[in-house]
Design an enzyme around this catalytic site. Structure first.
Site, PDB file in Angstrom:
ATOM      1  N   CYS A 107     -19.960  -6.347 -16.786  1.00  0.00           N
ATOM      2  CA  CYS A 107     -19.870  -5.846 -15.405  1.00  0.00           C
ATOM      3  C   CYS A 107     -20.851  -6.594 -14.491  1.00  0.00           C
ATOM      4  O   CYS A 107     -22.043  -6.692 -14.809  1.00  0.00           O
ATOM      5  CB  CYS A 107     -20.167  -4.351 -15.383  1.00  0.00           C
ATOM      6  SG  CYS A 107     -20.111  -3.709 -13.706  1.00  0.00           S
ATOM      7  N   CYS A 127     -26.262   0.030 -11.590  1.00  0.00           N
ATOM      8  CA  CYS A 127     -25.495   1.201 -12.032  1.00  0.00           C
ATOM      9  C   CYS A 127     -26.364   2.196 -12.804  1.00  0.00           C
ATOM     10  O   CYS A 127     -27.063   1.826 -13.749  1.00  0.00           O
ATOM     11  CB  CYS A 127     -24.323   0.739 -12.906  1.00  0.00           C
ATOM     12  SG  CYS A 127     -23.280   2.098 -13.443  1.00  0.00           S
ATOM     13  N   ASP A 129      -9.905   4.531  -3.154  1.00  0.00           N
ATOM     14  CA  ASP A 129      -8.805   5.022  -3.994  1.00  0.00           C
ATOM     15  C   ASP A 129      -9.403   5.538  -5.311  1.00  0.00           C
ATOM     16  O   ASP A 129     -10.627   5.647  -5.442  1.00  0.00           O
ATOM     17  CB  ASP A 129      -7.763   3.907  -4.220  1.00  0.00           C
ATOM     18  CG  ASP A 129      -8.311   2.766  -5.060  1.00  0.00           C
ATOM     19  OD1 ASP A 129      -9.516   2.787  -5.398  1.00  0.00           O
ATOM     20  OD2 ASP A 129      -7.535   1.855  -5.395  1.00  0.00           O
ATOM     21  N   TYR A 188      -6.465   6.899   3.778  1.00  0.00           N
ATOM     22  CA  TYR A 188      -6.672   5.804   2.828  1.00  0.00           C
ATOM     23  C   TYR A 188      -5.893   4.555   3.244  1.00  0.00           C
ATOM     24  O   TYR A 188      -6.431   3.450   3.305  1.00  0.00           O
ATOM     25  CB  TYR A 188      -6.259   6.228   1.401  1.00  0.00           C
ATOM     26  CG  TYR A 188      -6.146   5.013   0.527  1.00  0.00           C
ATOM     27  CD1 TYR A 188      -7.295   4.410   0.030  1.00  0.00           C
ATOM     28  CD2 TYR A 188      -4.913   4.409   0.277  1.00  0.00           C
ATOM     29  CE1 TYR A 188      -7.222   3.242  -0.708  1.00  0.00           C
ATOM     30  CE2 TYR A 188      -4.826   3.251  -0.449  1.00  0.00           C
ATOM     31  CZ  TYR A 188      -5.986   2.675  -0.951  1.00  0.00           C
ATOM     32  OH  TYR A 188      -5.911   1.512  -1.663  1.00  0.00           O
ATOM     33  N   GLU A 200       0.823  -1.208   0.000  1.00  0.00           N
ATOM     34  CA  GLU A 200       0.000   0.000   0.000  1.00  0.00           C
ATOM     35  C   GLU A 200       0.859   1.260   0.000  1.00  0.00           C
ATOM     36  O   GLU A 200       0.523   2.246  -0.631  1.00  0.00           O
ATOM     37  CB  GLU A 200      -0.972   0.013   1.185  1.00  0.00           C
ATOM     38  CG  GLU A 200      -2.113  -0.979   1.045  1.00  0.00           C
ATOM     39  CD  GLU A 200      -3.015  -0.696  -0.157  1.00  0.00           C
ATOM     40  OE1 GLU A 200      -3.061   0.444  -0.645  1.00  0.00           O
ATOM     41  OE2 GLU A 200      -3.670  -1.642  -0.627  1.00  0.00           O
ATOM     42  N   CYS A 237     -14.415  -1.420 -14.914  1.00  0.00           N
ATOM     43  CA  CYS A 237     -14.899  -0.030 -14.893  1.00  0.00           C
ATOM     44  C   CYS A 237     -13.693   0.898 -15.070  1.00  0.00           C
ATOM     45  O   CYS A 237     -13.382   1.714 -14.224  1.00  0.00           O
ATOM     46  CB  CYS A 237     -15.639   0.243 -13.580  1.00  0.00           C
ATOM     47  SG  CYS A 237     -16.658   1.716 -13.660  1.00  0.00           S
ATOM     48  N   CYS A 297     -18.994  -2.268 -19.690  1.00  0.00           N
ATOM     49  CA  CYS A 297     -20.246  -2.513 -18.946  1.00  0.00           C
ATOM     50  C   CYS A 297     -20.871  -3.857 -19.322  1.00  0.00           C
ATOM     51  O   CYS A 297     -21.563  -4.464 -18.501  1.00  0.00           O
ATOM     52  CB  CYS A 297     -21.244  -1.391 -19.221  1.00  0.00           C
ATOM     53  SG  CYS A 297     -20.616   0.229 -18.754  1.00  0.00           S
TER      54      CYS A 297
HETATM   55 FE1  SF4 Z   1     -18.749   0.822 -14.400  1.00  0.00          FE
HETATM   56 FE2  SF4 Z   1     -21.395   0.911 -14.182  1.00  0.00          FE
HETATM   57 FE3  SF4 Z   1     -20.292   0.106 -16.456  1.00  0.00          FE
HETATM   58 FE4  SF4 Z   1     -20.137  -1.436 -14.266  1.00  0.00          FE
HETATM   59  S1  SF4 Z   1     -21.960  -0.891 -15.398  1.00  0.00           S
HETATM   60  S2  SF4 Z   1     -18.483  -0.961 -15.727  1.00  0.00           S
HETATM   61  S3  SF4 Z   1     -19.969   0.104 -12.666  1.00  0.00           S
HETATM   62  S4  SF4 Z   1     -20.130   2.136 -15.567  1.00  0.00           S
END
Ligand code: SF4
Length: 367
Positions: free
Chosen positions: A208, A214, A146, A128, A45, A198, A205
């Site tokens: 994802c 989202c 982060d 952090y 870290e 992301c 997406c």
């Molecule tokens: Fe990022 Fe939302 Fe796309 Fe997932 S769905 S990659 S969280 S923008």
């Protein structure tokens, strides 16, 4: 516009299910089901502050090979640590790393405190890093935010407030999502999601695991988040370096003051760095000796976080003298803790300096 709430349990389930299958294998990470070693988590870290995973990997392994435990690192000299750190930049981190190793060894019996407040009391550990160590090494439900996590959260909620003003809000939203179960894995899963899917400009997406939660998932505008305030241009500072060469080719180095930028590292003597350009007479008043100085064509440029730097170079040759500093042959400059800026100065003078790692030196000595 009212923000769509995200159910934290369902979100954590979806994210952790993905993480269990697709987590990154990083040298400082424990295998699935194993406890993380606080020393490794802390070391990684600190190295990862302002540096990428790809850059940190080899440094982390070299540090671990040379100092496999915190007490071994505490027993090292600051010079050894700074030298091994060469090339990672932001050298205050290396000095704090060394101080922290000594404090943990001498005042905590070699064991890191296991909560955020205790960790934050140690040198070089801020908001952090204390949260990251508490979550990853001790599975505390700390909120770890982060750059990757900021990006993911800003997109999940389509947050219009630009960075950096959005930071407190992003933190609150990330805290609301942090589960009580497996908080360490959750923190790493958020980081991995930001690093693998992301990603900054074109989030993927379609694959994802949290797209159903989202606000911008699958939309063209997803890449426009987080919003950012326009960047300020960095001021330019200027200075003049003095390249002093002896008859045998050795050049003069001196150590920078411990406090401040590049503290404790070696450098070629130079004027202070300031926004106003230096006239030759002003620069010569700062020279380490009176001599016949020749101007070297071109400038050495380097970008620091808060300013750009341009250095002109004056060179001279000297005979025997009693100048303060260390005389080093150009082919041995790599043995000294020279920051990137000074390696650029050497390159400008025709000498490529490759930082010579103690580990490589040891290998050569025994082979
Ligand atoms: Fe990022 Fe939302 Fe796309 Fe997932 S769905 S990659 S969280 S923008």
């Amino acid at each position: 516009m009212a923000r769509r709430p995200i159910p934290p349990d369902a979100f954590a389930r979806a994210l952790l299910g993905w993480y269990d299958r697709h987590r990154r294998h990083l040298p400082w990470r424990a295998e699935r089901g194993r406890r993380s070693d606080p020393y490794r988590v802390w070391l990684s870290e600190i190295m990862l502050q302002q540096t990428t995973v790809v850059t940190v990997g080899p440094y982390f392994l070299r540090f671990l090979e040379r100092w496999p435990s915190i007490d071994r690192l505490a027993a090292a000299s600051l010079d050894e640590v700074l030298q091994e750190w060469q090339g990672l930049g932001y050298y205050a981190r290396a000095r704090n790393l060394h101080r922290c190793a000594r404090v943990v060894t001498e005042e905590h019996g070699g064991r890191f405190p296991d909560d955020e407040a205790g960790l934050r009391a140690l040198p070089g550990i801020g908001l952090y890093t204390s949260a990251a160590i508490a979550a990853i090494a001790f599975d505390r439900p700390a909120t770890v935010v982060d750059g990757n996590v900021e990006r993911v959260v800003a997109r999940l909620y389509a947050l219009e407030t630009p960075l950096p003003a959005a930071k407190p809000e992003l933190r609150r939203l990330a805290a609301d999502l942090t589960p009580d179960k497996r908080p360490g894995d959750f923190a790493q899963a958020m980081m991995d999601l930001g690093a693998l899917i992301c990603v900054p400009s074109r989030p993927n997406c379609a694959i994802c695991p949290v797209i159903s939660f989202c606000a911008v998932g699958g939309k063209k505008k997803a890449g426009d988040y987080p919003r950012r305030a326009p960047r300020k241009t960095r001021p330019l500072r200027q200075g003049v370096v003095f390249w002093v060469e002896r008859a045998d080719g050795a050049v003069l180095l001196r150590r920078r003051a411990e406090a401040g930028l590049l503290g404790g590292l070696m450098e070629f003597p130079s004027t202070p760095w300031r926004e106003e350009a230096w006239t030759t007479d002003e620069a010569l008043a700062e020279a380490p000796l009176k001599a016949d100085w020749q101007s070297v064509a071109g400038l050495v440029s380097h970008g620091f976080t808060h300013f750009e730097l341009e250095l002109g170079v004056l060179r001279t040759k000297v005979g025997r003298n009693k100048l303060d500093g260390v005389w080093v042959r150009p082919d041995e400059l790599g043995r000294h803790a020279l920051p990137t800026l000074m390696r650029r100065v050497a390159a400008h003078m025709g000498h490529q300096v490759r930082p010579e790692r103690a580990a490589e030196r040891r290998l050569r000595e025994i082979s």
